[in-house]
Design a protein around this motif. Structure first.
Motif, PDB file in Angstrom:
ATOM      1  N   UNK A 205       1.033  -1.167   0.525  1.00 42.92           N
ATOM      2  CA  UNK A 205      -0.148  -0.310   0.088  1.00 42.92           C
ATOM      3  C   UNK A 205       0.911   1.542  -0.434  1.00 42.92           C
ATOM      4  N   UNK A 206       2.434   1.102   0.678  1.00 48.05           N
ATOM      5  CA  UNK A 206       3.098   2.265   0.697  1.00 48.05           C
ATOM      6  C   UNK A 206       4.054   2.533  -0.545  1.00 48.05           C
ATOM      7  N   UNK A 207       3.520   1.239  -1.318  1.00 46.38           N
ATOM      8  CA  UNK A 207       4.626   1.495  -2.968  1.00 46.38           C
ATOM      9  C   UNK A 207       3.015   2.008  -3.684  1.00 46.38           C
ATOM     10  N   UNK A 208       2.262   1.596  -3.255  1.00 45.66           N
ATOM     11  CA  UNK A 208       0.850   2.036  -4.491  1.00 45.66           C
ATOM     12  C   UNK A 208       0.718   3.700  -4.023  1.00 45.66           C
ATOM     13  N   UNK A 209       1.117   4.054  -3.018  1.00 47.94           N
ATOM     14  CA  UNK A 209       1.192   6.098  -2.763  1.00 47.94           C
ATOM     15  C   UNK A 209       1.403   6.432  -3.474  1.00 47.94           C
ATOM     16  N   UNK A 210       2.930   5.767  -3.980  1.00 46.77           N
ATOM     17  CA  UNK A 210       4.141   6.004  -4.665  1.00 46.77           C
ATOM     18  C   UNK A 210       4.163   6.081  -5.819  1.00 46.77           C
ATOM     19  N   UNK A 211       3.812   5.324  -6.457  1.00 44.67           N
ATOM     20  CA  UNK A 211       3.132   4.577  -8.423  1.00 44.67           C
ATOM     21  C   UNK A 211       2.054   5.314  -8.620  1.00 44.67           C
ATOM     22  N   UNK A 212       1.315   5.743  -7.558  1.00 47.35           N
ATOM     23  CA  UNK A 212      -0.213   6.797  -7.995  1.00 47.35           C
ATOM     24  C   UNK A 212       0.401   7.796  -8.269  1.00 47.35           C
ATOM     25  N   UNK A 213       1.263   8.418  -7.432  1.00 48.38           N
ATOM     26  CA  UNK A 213       1.405   9.947  -7.794  1.00 48.38           C
ATOM     27  C   UNK A 213       2.050   9.813  -9.703  1.00 48.38           C
ATOM     28  N   UNK A 214       3.073   9.213 -10.542  1.00 44.60           N
ATOM     29  CA  UNK A 214       3.032   9.599 -11.824  1.00 44.60           C
ATOM     30  C   UNK A 214       2.264   9.123 -12.593  1.00 44.60           C
ATOM     31  N   UNK A 215       1.572   8.319 -12.266  1.00 46.93           N
ATOM     32  CA  UNK A 215      -0.042   7.861 -13.088  1.00 46.93           C
ATOM     33  C   UNK A 215      -1.204   8.813 -12.330  1.00 46.93           C
ATOM     34  N   UNK A 216      -1.128   9.847 -11.506  1.00 46.10           N
ATOM     35  CA  UNK A 216      -1.929  10.855 -11.323  1.00 46.10           C
ATOM     36  C   UNK A 216      -1.991  11.896 -12.353  1.00 46.10           C
ATOM     37  N   UNK A 217      -0.241  12.069 -12.863  1.00 46.34           N
ATOM     38  CA  UNK A 217       0.442  13.453 -13.120  1.00 46.34           C
ATOM     39  C   UNK A 217      -0.004  12.718 -15.128  1.00 46.34           C
ATOM     40  N   UNK A 218      -0.126  11.662 -15.226  1.00 48.84           N
ATOM     41  CA  UNK A 218      -0.287  11.191 -16.787  1.00 48.84           C
ATOM     42  C   UNK A 218      -1.840  11.618 -16.755  1.00 48.84           C
ATOM     43  N   UNK A 219      -2.769  11.266 -15.784  1.00 51.69           N
ATOM     44  CA  UNK A 219      -4.161  11.479 -15.761  1.00 51.69           C
ATOM     45  C   UNK A 219      -4.551  12.463 -15.671  1.00 51.69           C
ATOM     46  N   UNK A 220      -3.883  13.733 -14.558  1.00 48.87           N
ATOM     47  CA  UNK A 220      -4.880  14.763 -15.033  1.00 48.87           C
ATOM     48  C   UNK A 220      -4.052  15.795 -16.219  1.00 48.87           C
ATOM     49  N   UNK A 221      -2.489  15.702 -16.023  1.00 44.12           N
ATOM     50  CA  UNK A 221      -2.537  15.930 -17.243  1.00 44.12           C
ATOM     51  C   UNK A 221      -2.595  16.282 -18.659  1.00 44.12           C
ATOM     52  N   UNK A 222      -3.297  15.067 -18.978  1.00 42.81           N
ATOM     53  CA  UNK A 222      -3.882  14.526 -19.700  1.00 42.81           C
ATOM     54  C   UNK A 222      -5.643  15.321 -20.555  1.00 42.81           C
ATOM     55  N   UNK A 223      -6.564  15.411 -19.288  1.00 40.18           N
ATOM     56  CA  UNK A 223      -7.224  15.730 -18.675  1.00 40.18           C
ATOM     57  C   UNK A 223      -7.788  16.885 -19.167  1.00 40.18           C
ATOM     58  N   UNK A 224      -6.659  17.864 -18.215  1.00 40.35           N
ATOM     59  CA  UNK A 224      -6.398  19.194 -18.130  1.00 40.35           C
ATOM     60  C   UNK A 224      -4.981  19.729 -18.446  1.00 40.35           C
ATOM     61  N   UNK A 225      -4.612  19.987 -19.129  1.00 44.15           N
ATOM     62  CA  UNK A 225      -3.642  19.902 -19.604  1.00 44.15           C
ATOM     63  C   UNK A 225      -3.195  21.490 -19.795  1.00 44.15           C
ATOM     64  N   UNK A 226      -1.613  21.642 -19.626  1.00 42.95           N
ATOM     65  CA  UNK A 226      -1.199  22.908 -18.961  1.00 42.95           C
ATOM     66  C   UNK A 226      -1.261  24.089 -19.721  1.00 42.95           C
ATOM     67  N   UNK A 227      -2.307  25.200 -19.484  1.00 45.88           N
ATOM     68  CA  UNK A 227      -1.849  26.472 -20.449  1.00 45.88           C
ATOM     69  C   UNK A 227      -1.326  27.580 -20.503  1.00 45.88           C
ATOM     70  N   UNK A 228      -1.265  27.453 -19.052  1.00 44.13           N
ATOM     71  CA  UNK A 228      -0.262  29.348 -18.011  1.00 44.13           C
ATOM     72  C   UNK A 228       1.319  28.596 -17.327  1.00 44.13           C
ATOM     73  N   UNK A 229       1.165  29.352 -17.181  1.00 49.22           N
ATOM     74  CA  UNK A 229       2.946  29.146 -16.526  1.00 49.22           C
ATOM     75  C   UNK A 229       2.698  29.342 -15.219  1.00 49.22           C
ATOM     76  N   UNK A 230       2.495  28.728 -14.101  1.00 46.42           N
ATOM     77  CA  UNK A 230       2.455  28.540 -12.999  1.00 46.42           C
ATOM     78  C   UNK A 230       3.940  28.998 -12.849  1.00 46.42           C
ATOM     79  N   UNK A 231       3.413  29.685 -12.025  1.00 45.39           N
ATOM     80  CA  UNK A 231       3.728  30.213 -10.482  1.00 45.39           C
ATOM     81  C   UNK A 231       5.344  29.742 -10.060  1.00 45.39           C
TER      82      UNK A 231
END
Length: 426
Positions: A205-231
């Protein structure tokens, strides 16, 4: 090998769904996506194929189990035999209220003390720098994502000074990582359910939480891509010390009180959600009987139909797919607490006896990706950034979709690399 190949196909399809449902396919940052995918596979390879990783998992698992056992001292003192787990002397059977929920309070207190001692910050910043450098997400996103490995809704506090000025894509990722991971305070609940039948579950479960971060980045950045410049695009921001307790005792008290609120919240949600679902199931059952359905119609049954192809794409044995689909459907509406409890029961009864299936489902269910959590995370984050309330509200369901796809991706990665040979089921 066929099942492993299906896990690969499933991973591609889960990522593909994120792209198909993207709000702006033209602006997808493909370097971030490919880096996120590569990082998932690298982490999966390390977790499941390096011999030293297995020993580390066992060590982490033993550490969590030791904490779990230590948590019983207080609950047994307060509740006596009611707190004794089945099989222990004086036990009168399994009672979630007295045997599992006190774990939340204890784990929350320990987490708070570790945060005060700056132990957690060391690991959070290490992971934040890793995510920032490999996936090129903003520093605030990296810091919040790393914090989600260990914390829950409170992970937003580490980037509180930046929330008001975050881009829409950044807010999406913060919500997604929160929904796709589990807090350490809640981890004890699932470990308490599964350790008797899956002794190494805590490490996974600890490993799953680590693995979930890059998975979240892939899903989130595909669904709502960055169109601005983060601070904070250039670097990981410094830690915000404003929420840190003044001393260790204060941290323990604060953590225990927060854990009490969380335990009460879990209880309230289970009572409310299970009751409402039972009521709706009666209505659906009556509707089904009008149409002459042989089996009663229910929300979970409907969701299990929806998740059947997703469960199949995880690369499970065919006989386990219907059960897995039901567990995935339960998680969305009844919370992961119910799903993990049912998973433990299914292993105990022998309905699930394939170690690889157990590992895949442990990873695929490991996240707050359910309807109730959307309200908690959106509402909690909106309190910290009132001016972004509308943005957060509009992103809620999309973040739930991203988190669900992210947890399915982590399950697929587990399916790709896990053979189940080193998993012991009791």
């Amino acid at each position: 090998m066929v099942h492993h190949a299906m896990s690969i196909v499933g991973f591609i399809i889960f990522a593909g769904i994120s792209w198909l449902l993207s709000s702006n396919r033209r602006n997808v940052a493909w370097k971030t996506i490919t880096s996120g995918i590569a990082l998932q596979f690298l982490i999966g390879l390390i977790i499941f194929r390096l011999p030293v990783s297995y020993r580390i998992l066992i060590w982490l698992n033993d550490a969590v189990v030791a904490l779990l056992n230590a948590s019983k001292a207080g609950s047994v003192f307060l509740f006596g035999p009611l707190a004794a787990s089945p099989g222990e002397q004086g036990s009168i059977g399994f009672i979630l209220m007295f045997q599992v929920l006190p774990v939340v309070i204890f784990f929350s207190a320990v987490t708070s003390m570790l945060y005060h001692l700056r132990v957690l910050q060391i690991f959070v910043r290490l992971f934040a720098k890793l995510f920032h450098r490999t996936m090129k997400i903003s520093g605030a996103e990296s810091l919040s994502s790393a914090a989600n490995i260990f914390l829950g809704i409170e992970s937003a506090l580490v980037v509180r000074p930046y929330l008001e000025r975050m881009t829409r894509s950044e807010l999406m990722l913060i919500l997604t990582t929160g929904l796709a991971t589990v807090a350490s305070s809640s981890l004890g609940v699932y470990v308490a359910f599964l350790t008797p039948v899956f002794p190494q579950v805590a490490g996974h479960m600890l490993s799953a939480s680590i693995l979930a971060i890059p998975a979240s980045v892939v899903a989130a950045k595909l669904l709502v891509p960055e169109t601005e410049t983060p601070e904070t695009l250039a670097a990981v921001p410094p830690d915000d010390e404003s929420e840190r307790s003044k001393n260790l005792i204060s941290a323990l008290i604060q953590g225990a009180m927060e854990g009490l609120k969380l335990a009460a919240g879990i209880s309230a949600l289970l009572i409310a959600i299970l009751g409402v679902v039972a009521l709706l199931d009666k209505l659906l059952g009556a509707l089904g009987s009008l149409f002459g359905m042989s089996e009663p119609l229910s929300i979970v049954r409907i969701l299990s139909w929806f998740f059947y192809p997703f469960a199949y794409l995880l690369g499970l044995q065919s006989s386990d797919v219907p059960t897995a689909a039901r567990l995935l459907g339960e998680r969305v509406i009844l919370t992961e607490v119910v799903s993990y409890n049912h998973l433990a029961q299914l292993i105990t009864s022998g309905q699930i006896n394939d170690p690889r299936t157990v590992v895949i489902l442990t990873y695929a269910l490991c996240g707050f990706a359910h309807v109730a959590a959307v309200a908690i995370f959106v509402g909690g984050t909106a309190v910290l950034a009132p001016s972004r309330r509308d943005d957060l509200a509009s992103l809620g369901l999309r973040a739930l979709l991203a988190a669900t796809l992210a947890t399915l991706m982590t399950g697929s990665v587990a399916g790709i690399f896990s053979s189940g040979q080193q998993v012991l089921l009791r």
